[in-house]
Design a protein around this motif. Structure first.
Motif, short mmCIF file in Angstrom:
data_model
loop_
_atom_site.label_atom_id
_atom_site.label_comp_id
_atom_site.label_asym_id
_atom_site.label_seq_id
_atom_site.Cartn_x
_atom_site.Cartn_y
_atom_site.Cartn_z
N ARG A 109 0.83 -1.20 0.00
CA ARG A 109 0.00 0.00 0.00
C ARG A 109 0.87 1.25 0.00
NH1 ARG A 109 -3.45 -1.51 4.01
NH2 ARG A 109 -2.13 -0.59 5.61
N GLU A 110 1.97 1.18 0.72
CA GLU A 110 2.81 2.37 0.82
C GLU A 110 3.69 2.57 -0.41
OE1 GLU A 110 4.62 1.72 4.60
OE2 GLU A 110 2.78 2.26 5.68
N LYS B 30 3.14 1.40 -3.45
CA LYS B 30 2.28 1.68 -4.61
C LYS B 30 3.00 1.45 -5.93
CE LYS B 30 -1.49 4.72 -3.42
NZ LYS B 30 -1.65 5.98 -2.80
N ASP B 31 3.87 0.46 -6.02
CA ASP B 31 4.53 0.26 -7.30
C ASP B 31 4.15 -1.06 -7.95
OD1 ASP B 31 5.86 -1.46 -5.67
OD2 ASP B 31 7.84 -1.01 -6.47
N ALA C 40 0.59 -4.11 -8.25
CA ALA C 40 -0.74 -4.55 -7.84
C ALA C 40 -0.71 -6.07 -7.74
CB ALA C 40 -1.78 -4.11 -8.85
N SER D 20 -7.26 -2.38 1.55
CA SER D 20 -6.46 -2.53 0.33
C SER D 20 -6.92 -3.70 -0.52
CB SER D 20 -4.98 -2.76 0.66
OG SER D 20 -4.63 -2.23 1.88
N ALA E 42 -2.08 4.23 -12.22
CA ALA E 42 -2.04 3.10 -11.28
C ALA E 42 -2.37 1.77 -11.96
CB ALA E 42 -2.99 3.34 -10.12
N LYS F 297 -2.29 -0.06 -8.54
CA LYS F 297 -1.07 -0.29 -7.79
C LYS F 297 -1.30 0.02 -6.31
CE LYS F 297 2.04 0.25 -11.64
NZ LYS F 297 2.64 1.23 -12.53
N GLY F 298 -0.72 -0.80 -5.46
CA GLY F 298 -0.92 -0.60 -4.02
C GLY F 298 -2.07 -1.42 -3.48
N LYS F 299 -2.84 -2.06 -4.38
CA LYS F 299 -3.99 -2.84 -3.91
C LYS F 299 -3.93 -4.29 -4.38
CE LYS F 299 -7.46 0.48 -2.74
NZ LYS F 299 -8.89 0.66 -2.58
#
Lengths: 502, 502
Positions: free
Chosen positions: B35-36, B38-39, B41, B69, B338, B97-99
């Motif tokens: 989540r932090e 974010k690079d 998925a 998330s 994203a 991204k991040g999820k």
């Protein structure tokens, strides 16, 4: 109202070109300012009689403006809502801040067409117009500038225009649509319906401009000038007071929560048995709801650590994942911040027969945003009636709603925070925000009291869940949902034929 | 392949709890990192035989992870695509991204069900699996981690499971769905179809994990452990080379553009007459396309100031605004950045019978992004085949595509830049970027040459438009679109019955 737009106004070629030379760069400059400031959106509605040049006007604006900041939204038969309230598709197409949306066909089309054709009674028409006023007031308050044009043609002018169209091979298709001829025959009915609609919905925040449309040059110059004036006036106006956190009352305010008995507990064995029965009932009822197209939405609010997640999990455990959706509401994303507040909830409404569970909800506006000062005072003050309108639209659409407040004592909350801190797989749930919110307990109580008072309605009552005992709290939630499904299905069996899905 | 998952593996309660105590916090920690950072998925697919615990597994992950998330995507009958290619709805539900997105029902469901039920031939099935490989390779290359679980039960275990379900009032509904019984009878057919699907699609970048599902504890621990390992491996891997702008060749490269005759001009009177005819034809054909559900998409690329906007305006002037959409492609928004690159184009594909005009397009990847170094070299290198696959899906779906490159000389471009600079309402069109792009003319030529060579296919050929003469360029565009509509409608008249819209 329309007589003034039959005065025979015309613009000569020279005058038009002079006007255009002034208006085009001015519009472009404003549009650029809009794009850069990103603090308001513009919705341009183009309505009017058939043949008055609505498409041409949309095309004109597209060609005069920078198309990167313009979206054209055209609405035919509704194939988007799929069981959600009729305004759903208009919400979904609202322009974000910094952009301009042209609406060709809008929330006015259906009521006017149906009333003019005799498919809608006068009382219903009045009610529809009232809903539109509410909707537009809401948009205006959230900095969506509404610029509404009604292109008018007299009966004679319309006849002439049809003859001209028929001769122009590029435009003859405009006469070939099935509704065109029918609408033409109903000229007088449309005249009366439109006049009524414009009268009721010409408000201070969203006035109509009736445009004499017979002469193309006059029409175009009028539209461009009006848009320019409206945009420049709106961009000068600035929101007044800034956000301010709520003062925390020293003394604990009295609220409806005081009446809740938090001392009762349920034995584990009793819980297991009733949980099993409730899940079985809900699983069965949810299938029937799907078949009958009965949609439901659940709102979960409550103190931090009151057990929202656990209750939601018990409730959804027996459901088919295809038929429900859990939507956690946190800080809004870029695209959500760019639209009116309720947009992010509209987009998650359940389609026909489904369930959406909101883990936190639109009530954030009058709780955390009010308490922390995340929005301006007029925003949360306005929110109560916006929320009631929103929920009334759900109810009118047959989407049943239950709203839970999970209630615990501050002492129990501390116990649960400490348990979270000490359990590795629960630690992530505890954040600095939780401790901060806790220090504002009394402010939340005051905000809650006003929230219950103003938003507990007969169509969407609050259920205060005694959650001090986790097991009892969960049973209360599931029981409420089961009863909601039962009553909704009972009503639906009475009023509708069953629909069998393929 | 499935025999190994009938070994009778079980996990005792103590061992399960020990494993869970280790896995839960580890998964949560990784999820937070995801989540932090974010690079990337994560897409988790949960497939398997009926009754193997797919819903329970989705619920388990939801309860072990932080639901903020996680998105659960469940797919029933397709009511979203509305005439777009079948992968449309899967694209629309890709996690950002991040999820982490859980897919319960996926792109595998339809081919496996249809092949097992005898509704799909073997050759077609093989083709569908090939398309899936391509899709997943594409996702993996854009940092969507695919973790695919197949929950397996032996025939006996499935029988036992059904008996148990029938006795459990909370779960008996799972047996009541219409397909459940049918699928159970087809156990062997599903076995063969699934095995084939898993064999073909277990690739290095997206392997399947077959999970022995009879024992709940074993199943859950296996799923959690596998997800943990896959996520931590992927999060350690880092993309190699960074972006780098393209070198500008000193000498003008030879390209297909050299063969284009830019000297011919069209007289104004000839232009007016032919434009009128073309617009009339297009208006008429577009209505027929709507009735027959023939969708079209147009791509406009070209040198700055080559006249894309003017050509688009002439083309859409005679169309009903409800039936087409112009999508200007600029810098991507947050939600677009994203997702995998093509997501932002998939979302704008025309629904049945409509037209989407892309003002700049997915070719930006191999033009401006390559030239300016806005993406990594492997991204634009991979893009040619991704684009060809994308366009092949459109073609297979019956969506007809024309791609225009509007060509002018550098000398003409300067003239137009200067005209823009000197005309108030055109000034906004000229930016610093335009001058910068101009200095890179030769780099663009080299990129263009490769683009034409690799993406001019028989299903989606490029049309190079001689746009030095604006009028001639516009006629060329409209002629091409008219011919495209004609040929698409001719084909559709042969193969389909006309559908009359309400």
């Amino acid at each position: 109202m329309f007589e003034l737009a039959e005065a025979g106004n015309r613009l000569e070629k020279d005058d038009y070109e002079k006007a255009a030379a002034e208006l085009r760069p001015a519009l472009l400059a404003l549009e650029q300012k809009l794009r850069e400031a990103k603090d308001m959106a513009v919705a341009v509605l183009i309505g009017g009689v058939e043949g008055a040049g609505k498409i041409e006007t949309a095309n004109l604006l597209m060609s005069w403006l920078d198309p990167r900041s313009v979206e054209v939204n055209a609405f035919g038969p509704d194939d988007e809502s799929r069981g959600r309230p009729p305004f759903y598709r208009f919400w979904m197409h609202l322009p974000p801040k910094g952009k301009l949306g042209i609406f060709y066909g809008s929330w006015y089309t259906d009521p006017i067409v149906r009333f003019a054709s005799g498919d809608m009674k006068k009382a219903q028409f009045a009610h529809e117009l009232e809903k539109i006023r509410t909707f537009e007031r809401h948009l205006a308050a959230e900095r969506v500038l509404l610029v509404k044009f009604w292109l008018h043609l007299s009966k004679d002018a319309q006849k002439k225009r049809r003859k001209k169209l028929a001769k122009d091979p590029r435009k003859a298709w405009m006469l070939a649509t099935p509704q065109e001829h029918r609408y033409f025959k109903l000229y007088d009915e449309f005249y009366a319906a439109s006049e009524e609609a414009l009268r009721v919905t010409s408000t201070a925040e969203a006035p109509w401009t009736v445009v004499e449309a017979a002469d193309r040059r006059w029409r175009e110059a009028t539209v461009a000038r009006t848009l320019l004036d409206a945009m420049s006036a709106a961009m000068e106006a600035r929101p007044a007071a800034g956000p301010k956190p709520m003062a925390v009352p020293k003394k604990k305010p009295r609220t409806a929560l005081d009446a809740i008995d938090l001392t009762r507990t349920v034995a584990r064995a009793v819980y297991e048995k009733e949980l099993e029965e409730l899940q079985a009932d809900i699983g069965r009822l949810a299938w029937e709801a799907l078949e009958r197209g009965v949609s439901t939405a659940l709102v979960f609010e409550g103190w931090d650590a009151a057990g929202k997640g656990g209750a939601i999990r018990r409730l959804t455990q027996g459901l088919d994942a295809r038929n429900y959706r859990v939507v956690p509401i946190g800080a809004p994303a870029e695209e959500e911040r760019a639209r009116p507040y309720l947009w992010r909830f509209w987009r998650h409404l359940p389609p026909s027969g489904r369930l959406t569970v909101f883990d936190r909800s639109w009530y954030g506006r009058v709780l955390v945003e009010r308490v922390e000062g995340f929005c301006r005072p007029e925003d949360w003050k306005r929110a109560y009636s916006e929320i009631n309108d929103f929920e009334a639209q759900l109810a009118a659409n047959g989407t049943r709603l239950a709203k839970f407040w999970l209630h615990i004592t501050p002492e129990e909350q501390v116990r649960r925070f400490e348990e979270r801190r000490d359990t590795p797989h629960k630690r992530y749930k505890l954040t600095e925000d939780d401790w901060r919110n806790r220090r504002k307990w009394n402010a939340y109580l005051a905000a809650l009291d006003e929230m219950f008072a103003r938003t507990s309605t007969s169509i969407a009552p609050w259920t205060i869940v005694p959650a001090e005992d986790k097991l009892g709290g969960r049973l209360c939630v599931l029981r409420t949902y089961r009863d909601l499904l039962k009553s909704a299905l009972k009503k639906s069996r009475k009023t509708r034929q069953a629909v069998v899905l393929d």
